[in-house]
Design an enzyme around this catalytic site. Sequence first.
Site, PDB file in Angstrom:
ATOM      1  N   ASP A  67      67.510  72.389 -59.824  1.00 29.12           N
ATOM      2  CA  ASP A  67      67.564  72.492 -61.320  1.00 29.12           C
ATOM      3  C   ASP A  67      69.150  72.281 -61.643  1.00 29.12           C
ATOM      4  O   ASP A  67      70.131  72.398 -60.983  1.00 29.12           O
ATOM      5  CB  ASP A  67      67.339  74.035 -61.876  1.00 29.12           C
ATOM      6  CG  ASP A  67      67.412  74.964 -60.780  1.00 29.12           C
ATOM      7  OD1 ASP A  67      68.426  74.923 -60.175  1.00 29.12           O
ATOM      8  OD2 ASP A  67      66.824  75.936 -61.073  1.00 29.12           O
ATOM      9  N   ASN A 136      62.344  87.782 -63.023  1.00 32.31           N
ATOM     10  CA  ASN A 136      61.095  87.720 -63.774  1.00 32.31           C
ATOM     11  C   ASN A 136      60.206  86.979 -62.981  1.00 32.31           C
ATOM     12  O   ASN A 136      58.969  86.469 -63.325  1.00 32.31           O
ATOM     13  CB  ASN A 136      61.305  86.888 -65.018  1.00 32.31           C
ATOM     14  CG  ASN A 136      61.983  85.764 -64.917  1.00 32.31           C
ATOM     15  OD1 ASN A 136      62.133  84.979 -63.901  1.00 32.31           O
ATOM     16  ND2 ASN A 136      62.207  84.934 -66.036  1.00 32.31           N
ATOM     17  N   HIS A 138      60.778  83.660 -61.560  1.00 27.82           N
ATOM     18  CA  HIS A 138      60.889  82.284 -61.632  1.00 27.82           C
ATOM     19  C   HIS A 138      61.235  81.913 -60.264  1.00 27.82           C
ATOM     20  O   HIS A 138      62.187  82.329 -59.567  1.00 27.82           O
ATOM     21  CB  HIS A 138      61.906  81.941 -62.892  1.00 27.82           C
ATOM     22  CG  HIS A 138      63.316  82.210 -62.706  1.00 27.82           C
ATOM     23  ND1 HIS A 138      64.032  82.630 -63.796  1.00 27.82           N
ATOM     24  CD2 HIS A 138      64.152  82.348 -61.736  1.00 27.82           C
ATOM     25  CE1 HIS A 138      65.191  82.758 -63.293  1.00 27.82           C
ATOM     26  NE2 HIS A 138      65.372  82.399 -61.745  1.00 27.82           N
ATOM     27  N   GLU A 143      59.784  79.217 -65.468  1.00 26.08           N
ATOM     28  CA  GLU A 143      59.889  80.339 -65.960  1.00 26.08           C
ATOM     29  C   GLU A 143      58.411  80.891 -66.179  1.00 26.08           C
ATOM     30  O   GLU A 143      57.389  80.164 -66.313  1.00 26.08           O
ATOM     31  CB  GLU A 143      60.474  80.485 -67.291  1.00 26.08           C
ATOM     32  CG  GLU A 143      61.955  80.113 -67.448  1.00 26.08           C
ATOM     33  CD  GLU A 143      62.920  81.182 -66.963  1.00 26.08           C
ATOM     34  OE1 GLU A 143      62.402  82.070 -66.041  1.00 26.08           O
ATOM     35  OE2 GLU A 143      63.947  81.358 -67.564  1.00 26.08           O
TER      36      GLU A 143
HETATM   37  C1  F6R Z   1      69.000  78.526 -58.794  1.00 28.40           C
HETATM   38  C2  F6R Z   1      67.453  78.980 -59.278  1.00 28.40           C
HETATM   39  C3  F6R Z   1      67.309  80.181 -59.647  1.00 28.40           C
HETATM   40  C4  F6R Z   1      67.798  81.180 -58.595  1.00 28.40           C
HETATM   41  C5  F6R Z   1      67.327  82.657 -58.885  1.00 28.40           C
HETATM   42  C6  F6R Z   1      67.954  83.781 -58.423  1.00 28.40           C
HETATM   43  O1  F6R Z   1      68.988  77.150 -58.421  1.00 28.40           O
HETATM   44  O2  F6R Z   1      66.762  77.906 -59.051  1.00 28.40           O
HETATM   45  O3  F6R Z   1      65.719  80.241 -59.774  1.00 28.40           O
HETATM   46  O4  F6R Z   1      67.514  80.898 -57.305  1.00 28.40           O
HETATM   47  O5  F6R Z   1      67.503  82.918 -60.593  1.00 28.40           O
HETATM   48  O6  F6R Z   1      69.199  83.879 -58.514  1.00 28.40           O
HETATM   49  P1  F6R Z   1      70.110  84.769 -57.715  1.00 28.40           P
HETATM   50  O7  F6R Z   1      70.338  84.357 -56.356  1.00 28.40           O
HETATM   51  O8  F6R Z   1      71.460  84.801 -58.518  1.00 28.40           O
HETATM   52  O9  F6R Z   1      69.544  86.217 -57.848  1.00 28.40           O
END
Ligand code: F6R
Length: 241
Positions: A67, A136, A138, A143
């Site tokens: 992403d 959440n 994702h 989302e």
């Molecule tokens: C990042 C991504 C997100 C993160 C998720 C967890 O490329 O795709 O899905 O993996 O938000 O983020 P952290 O590791 O900061 O808890």
Amino acid sequence: MRVFKEKDYAAMCRRAANLMAAQVTVKPKSVLGLATGSTPLGMYELLGQWCAAGDVDFSNAISINLDEYKGLRPDNDQSYRYFMETNLFKHINIAPENTHVPDGTRDDAKAECARYDALIEELGPIDLQLLGLGHNGHIGFNEPGDVFVRDTHRVDLSQSTIDANQRFFASEADVPRQAYTMGIGAIMRAKHVLLIASGAAKADIIQQAFFGPITPHVPASILQLHRNMTLVGDEEALSKI
Ligand code: F6R
């Protein structure tokens, strides 16, 4: 699903780095699906060290990131391209032209998503897809919602994601409201999915995602249907499973 419950963040990173190193050792031309966020930082640091020591070789590997924020240029220090350059790419011997991140500067969402899906189609399927997990549920920036979205798409970030990511920006108002994300289809077509999670704040969502109902309201729950799924977490994150 394979589960590795490691004692702490450092051990989790070591396990995940070993799995990725093994992937490129066994198949040098691997297509790696990569993630940003806090969780992979320690793993990326280890891979950089091992690459410098000559213990792992990324010279033939290809990477496809999950992403990117819409509207951020690659040289913006909050962009995911910048994150990947700083935290991984400049420390390993991957060829720059073999690294792929959605182009957040492209305003034409339809065209950028079609370009990224064509790229995944051409290079894929992804051999090893690394995922973090949002609070959440994702994965990538898929989302919670009423449906699983198959293809790369532009997404309106949920307030909980904006709140979680605010720590990287000067203020909440600076957090981009939209992103491009790979869809659930490309993630599910990956030959092997490796989800990493650390810390007590992820314990509830890990439990819901892997042991609750399969629902687009917890996007990671679709991973229960993946046939080659590895979960690597520390004791705190896996305390409820
Ligand atoms: C990042 C991504 C997100 C993160 C998720 C967890 O490329 O795709 O899905 O993996 O938000 O983020 P952290 O590791 O900061 O808890």
